[in-house]
Design an enzyme around this catalytic site. Structure first.
Site, PDB file in Angstrom:
ATOM      1  N   ARG A 179      -2.331  16.192  -8.947  1.00  0.00           N
ATOM      2  CA  ARG A 179      -3.355  15.209  -9.314  1.00  0.00           C
ATOM      3  C   ARG A 179      -4.386  15.863 -10.216  1.00  0.00           C
ATOM      4  NH1 ARG A 179      -3.279  10.835  -5.868  1.00  0.00           N
ATOM      5  NH2 ARG A 179      -5.169   9.724  -6.407  1.00  0.00           N
ATOM      6  N   GLU A 227      -1.550   0.512  -8.337  1.00  0.00           N
ATOM      7  CA  GLU A 227      -1.890  -0.516  -7.355  1.00  0.00           C
ATOM      8  C   GLU A 227      -3.060  -1.290  -7.957  1.00  0.00           C
ATOM      9  OE1 GLU A 227      -3.307  -0.691  -2.717  1.00  0.00           O
ATOM     10  OE2 GLU A 227      -2.761   1.235  -3.577  1.00  0.00           O
ATOM     11  N   LYS A 235     -10.460   5.390  -6.593  1.00  0.00           N
ATOM     12  CA  LYS A 235     -10.891   4.033  -6.909  1.00  0.00           C
ATOM     13  C   LYS A 235     -11.879   3.500  -5.876  1.00  0.00           C
ATOM     14  CE  LYS A 235      -6.612   2.935  -7.648  1.00  0.00           C
ATOM     15  NZ  LYS A 235      -5.344   2.242  -7.747  1.00  0.00           N
TER      16      LYS A 235
HETATM   17  P1  ATP Z   1      -6.850   6.327  -6.216  1.00  0.00           P
HETATM   18  O1  ATP Z   1      -7.077   7.247  -5.079  1.00  0.00           O
HETATM   19  O2  ATP Z   1      -7.691   6.662  -7.398  1.00  0.00           O
HETATM   20  O3  ATP Z   1      -6.906   4.902  -5.821  1.00  0.00           O
HETATM   21  P2  ATP Z   1      -4.018   6.023  -6.238  1.00  0.00           P
HETATM   22  O4  ATP Z   1      -3.011   7.122  -6.256  1.00  0.00           O
HETATM   23  O5  ATP Z   1      -4.167   5.229  -5.008  1.00  0.00           O
HETATM   24  O6  ATP Z   1      -5.381   6.640  -6.709  1.00  0.00           O
HETATM   25  P3  ATP Z   1      -2.509   4.177  -7.803  1.00  0.00           P
HETATM   26  O7  ATP Z   1      -2.958   2.964  -8.478  1.00  0.00           O
HETATM   27  O8  ATP Z   1      -1.647   4.026  -6.613  1.00  0.00           O
HETATM   28  O9  ATP Z   1      -3.793   5.040  -7.430  1.00  0.00           O
HETATM   29  O10 ATP Z   1      -1.863   5.198  -8.838  1.00  0.00           O
HETATM   30  C1  ATP Z   1      -0.906   4.872  -9.816  1.00  0.00           C
HETATM   31  C2  ATP Z   1      -0.277   6.146 -10.270  1.00  0.00           C
HETATM   32  O11 ATP Z   1      -1.259   7.027 -10.810  1.00  0.00           O
HETATM   33  C3  ATP Z   1       0.393   6.895  -9.131  1.00  0.00           C
HETATM   34  O12 ATP Z   1       1.641   7.343  -9.545  1.00  0.00           O
HETATM   35  C4  ATP Z   1      -0.535   8.022  -8.841  1.00  0.00           C
HETATM   36  O13 ATP Z   1       0.171   9.110  -8.343  1.00  0.00           O
HETATM   37  C5  ATP Z   1      -1.181   8.292 -10.203  1.00  0.00           C
HETATM   38  N1  ATP Z   1      -2.517   8.870 -10.052  1.00  0.00           N
HETATM   39  C6  ATP Z   1      -3.573   8.352  -9.396  1.00  0.00           C
HETATM   40  N2  ATP Z   1      -4.627   9.186  -9.415  1.00  0.00           N
HETATM   41  C7  ATP Z   1      -4.241  10.271 -10.135  1.00  0.00           C
HETATM   42  C8  ATP Z   1      -4.870  11.510 -10.518  1.00  0.00           C
HETATM   43  N3  ATP Z   1      -6.131  11.777 -10.168  1.00  0.00           N
HETATM   44  N4  ATP Z   1      -4.153  12.379 -11.253  1.00  0.00           N
HETATM   45  C9  ATP Z   1      -2.886  12.108 -11.624  1.00  0.00           C
HETATM   46  N5  ATP Z   1      -2.236  10.978 -11.299  1.00  0.00           N
HETATM   47  C10 ATP Z   1      -2.887  10.071 -10.555  1.00  0.00           C
HETATM   48 MG    MG Z   2      -3.683   3.788  -3.918  1.00  0.00          MG
END
Ligand code: ATP
Ligand code: MG
Length: 559
Positions: free
Chosen positions: A266, A41, A276
């Site tokens: 994760r 995202e 983020k």
């Molecule tokens: P955040 O909480 O850091 O914003 P998010 O899951 O909302 O994380 P996205 O940009 O939606 O962030 O994530 C893109 C991809 O990266 C998704 O498939 C997500 O599952 C993966 N991802 C995000 N954070 C992690 C993590 N800590 N470990 C492994 N994969 C991750």
């Molecule tokens: Mg997200």
């Protein structure tokens, strides 16, 4: 080479096993190419957790001779920014992965998503609901009571009409939603007629004001995957409970492909925060100097700190893939960096806290040169010339006025090896009016050129030094954990309370050998005895700046 430490639960890697089954003879995807995607995202910079996902998404495709798409998951119009899109691409390229020409935006599919929603309504599988968000919450039921909606059985024609009018902007936000008609009594709450479209009168960074209804993630994501022909949609564990909904969407629309969702744990790392939202807060409230502050777990921060793509990929490989969320020690990440830099970093000498060392029996005005290896682990890295004169710099901490048990460096009467040069014997020091040592004195033994004693006498201490006549000034930045608590954002803790006030130390008057002249970021060095360092992006030829990437001592202990 350090041994490979793997999480036990990764034995065989279950994702690999599932894919193998799926593409085997008689499997779901027999004869098809494995096709994955990484769907960030675009609302922040990528962090080391994303690196894990990237390595899995691109890595699995690579392993099976397949392909992986890069898709900006931009269905939520509220907080996206183009700044992030370029940074995301840069970080993935830097890690060494390539989406070739398959770069997409989920928002490109809004029209198709709308059509699929209409298809569901026509099949009697979706309806327009007029419960407000509060009413919906009040009517969601509990484990023993089903949810309710008085609009569930409204005629298909009526829902079709209302949905189109929602799209046309006739209703206010919160007044109506489109819900999938699944099972109000399901034990899985995400199946209790989930909302799949909501009214959101916000302009979108790519589609502008074309839309005032936006699809929910659980509806949009399987459609995005299906449109792109994804075979395996790999995501993190929090989506496990949503998988039945993912499958329901795919089963009930005329999907062009039937992707399979597989979840993995994760990544969390101690003494840091990963979401983020929190990282953004650190940047916006000025606790760090931007997203690429070398203390941040972002990929741009780690890069600036001196992490290499190989070290991060190796880390992701070695932590493995598992089904249980766990926190990996920061020291293991450092361990992986050391492994890489130990093999590949150029060795130099730098003095962080200099004091003059005068070799009193060395002729004034004389300078001699030594040819030293650049990297003892890589002969092909060649050698360089360093100079030696009467006045040198050593670390102030390498001199004591009196012997202390176990201390083998400079104190009067002791012999010390100046790395690669000579054995010298300390004779004393000069102090200023405050008692601070300003010069240390020693005599050298001309028979010990190169640092060996001809008679085999033992010299225990070896110290690094630079030639005072022939060195450069540098600023060196030393880093420590950004948080003092290993889990700063767990439970009801406010992570801001645990920011380490000493996470950055700046040393201004460092002295470094001239060989580094002209080097540019991200050149990596080992400063002998001090750790691995790299040139900072703000460094200039007149004002050199180095970041300590990691110290030499390995704090990682195998449990
Ligand atoms: P955040 O909480 O850091 O914003 P998010 O899951 O909302 O994380 P996205 O940009 O939606 O962030 O994530 C893109 C991809 O990266 C998704 O498939 C997500 O599952 C993966 N991802 C995000 N954070 C992690 C993590 N800590 N470990 C492994 N994969 C991750
Ligand atoms: Mg997200």
């Amino acid at each position: 080479m350090a041994e490979i430490i793997k999480d036990e639960s990764t034995a065989g890697n279950f994702i690999e096993n599932f894919i193998t089954e799926d593409i085997a003879e008689g499997g779901k995807y027999e004869g098809k190419k494995v096709h994955t995607r990484f769907p960030p995202e675009p609302n922040g910079y990528l962090h080391i957790g994303h690196a894990k996902a990237i390595c899995i998404d691109f890595g699995m495709a690579e392993k099976f001779g397949g392909i992986c798409n890069l898709r900006m998951d931009d269905t939520n119009p509220t907080k996206e920014d183009v700044e992030y899109i370029d940074a995301i691409k840069e970080d993935i390229k830097w890690l060494g992965f390539d989406w070739e020409d398959r770069f997409y935006f989920a928002s490109e599919y809004f029209e198709q998503m709308y059509e699929y929603a209409v298809e569901l309504i026509k099949k009697g599988l979706a309806y327009v609901c007029q419960l407000t968000p509060e009413e919906m919450r009040a009517n969601r039921g509990d484990l023993t009571t089903p949810a309710t909606s008085p609009y569930r059985d409204r005629p298909i024609e009526e829902s079709l009409d209302l949905f189109q009018r929602m799209k046309n902007g006739e209703f206010d936000e919160g007044k109506m939603t489109l819900r999938a008609k699944i099972d109000l009594a399901s034990g899985n709450f995400s199946m209790r007629d989930p909302v799949i479209y909501r009214i959101n009168k916000i302009s979108h960074h790519r589609t502008g004001n074309d839309w005032c209804i936006y699809p929910m993630y659980d509806f949009a994501h399987p459609i995005e995957d299906a449109i792109e022909g994804i075979t395996h949609s790999l995501c993190t564990l929090e989506f496990e409970a949503h998988r039945p909904l993912y499958d329901w969407v795919i089963a009930n629309i005329t999907a062009p492909a039937k992707p399979r969702q597989i979840e993995f744990a994760r990544l969390g790392i101690n003494n840091t925060v990963m979401s983020k939202r929190r990282l953004r807060q650190l940047v916006e409230d000025g606790y760090v100097n931007g997203w690429d502050d070398p203390r941040m777990p972002t990929l741009c921060g780690l890069r600036r700190r001196g992490y290499t793509p190989a070290s991060i990929r190796n880390f992701c490989e070695r932590i493995g893939v598992s089904k249980t969320n766990s926190v990996v020690e920061y020291s293991f990440l450092e361990h992986c960096l050391r492994d890489d830099l130990n093999m590949n970093a150029q060795r130099v000498m730098c003095v962080l806290d200099p004091v003059k060392l005068v070799i009193t029996n060395y002729p004034e005005g004389k300078t001699e040169t030594f040819d030293v290896e650049n990297n003892p682990n890589k002969e092909e890295d060649g050698s360089r010339t360093i100079t030696f004169s009467r006045e040198l710099y050593i670390e102030a901490g390498d001199f004591l006025e009196e012997k202390v048990k176990g201390y083998n460096r400079f104190y009067p009467g002791n012999e010390v090896r100046l790395k690669s040069a000579y054995i010298v014997k300390c004779t004393g020091c000069k102090k200023d009016e405050n008692g601070k040592v300003v010069e240390v004195y020693a005599e050298y033994d001309p028979e010990t050129r190169g640092g060996d004693t001809p008679d085999g006498r033992k010299v225990r201490g070896t110290v690094h030094w630079v030639d005072a006549e022939n060195c450069l000034d540098a600023e060196v930045r030393l880093y420590d954990n950004l948080f003092t608590d290993p889990e700063p954002d767990v439970g009801d803790k406010n992570f801001i309370d645990f920011i380490n006030p000493d996470s950055l130390q700046i040393r201004k008057n460092c002295k470094i050998e001239k060989s580094v002249e002209g080097a540019q970021a991200p050149m990596h060095y080992q400063f002998m005895r001090l750790g691995y360092f790299c040139i900072d992006k703000d460094s200039t030829p007149d004002a050199l700046i180095f970041n300590r990437s990691v110290s030499l001592k390995d704090g990682f202990k195998k449990k």
